[in-house]
Design a protein around this motif. Sequence first.
Motif, PDB file in Angstrom:
ATOM      1  N   PHE A  14       0.782  -1.011   0.158  1.00 55.29           N
ATOM      2  CA  PHE A  14       0.047   0.051  -0.054  1.00 55.29           C
ATOM      3  C   PHE A  14       0.775   1.344   0.149  1.00 55.29           C
ATOM      4  N   THR A  16       3.665   4.187   2.014  1.00 56.06           N
ATOM      5  CA  THR A  16       3.403   4.916   3.276  1.00 56.06           C
ATOM      6  C   THR A  16       2.259   5.966   3.041  1.00 56.06           C
ATOM      7  N   LYS A  17       2.123   6.469   2.076  1.00 59.99           N
ATOM      8  CA  LYS A  17       0.941   7.468   1.844  1.00 59.99           C
ATOM      9  C   LYS A  17      -0.177   6.776   1.979  1.00 59.99           C
ATOM     10  N   LYS A  18      -0.742   5.642   1.903  1.00 58.98           N
ATOM     11  CA  LYS A  18      -2.026   5.030   1.818  1.00 58.98           C
ATOM     12  C   LYS A  18      -2.401   4.754   3.353  1.00 58.98           C
ATOM     13  N   LEU A  19      -1.487   4.441   3.985  1.00 63.07           N
ATOM     14  CA  LEU A  19      -1.615   3.910   5.103  1.00 63.07           C
ATOM     15  C   LEU A  19      -2.578   4.558   6.170  1.00 63.07           C
ATOM     16  N   GLU A  21      -4.499   6.775   5.418  1.00 64.59           N
ATOM     17  CA  GLU A  21      -6.057   6.800   4.809  1.00 64.59           C
ATOM     18  C   GLU A  21      -6.668   5.532   5.255  1.00 64.59           C
ATOM     19  N   LEU A  22      -6.006   4.209   4.882  1.00 67.90           N
ATOM     20  CA  LEU A  22      -6.543   2.989   5.194  1.00 67.90           C
ATOM     21  C   LEU A  22      -6.784   2.704   6.789  1.00 67.90           C
ATOM     22  N   SER A  25     -10.200   4.944   7.441  1.00 66.79           N
ATOM     23  CA  SER A  25     -11.465   4.096   6.969  1.00 66.79           C
ATOM     24  C   SER A  25     -11.662   2.968   7.821  1.00 66.79           C
TER      25      SER A  25
END
Length: 50
Positions: A14, A16-19, A21-22, A25
Amino acid sequence: MKYLLLVLVILLLFGTKKLPELGRSFGQSLREFKDATKGLADDEETKADR
């Protein structure tokens, strides 16, 4: 050791930028699930009181 490997795989998949956000959520989903189950329990209590 297993958890470290799992974290590394998640970071690779994923990035480091998406973590964050995940995580956000996932937290919102847990809150909604908790509220829904609490609502069901409250409904059952009111039915039992009748």
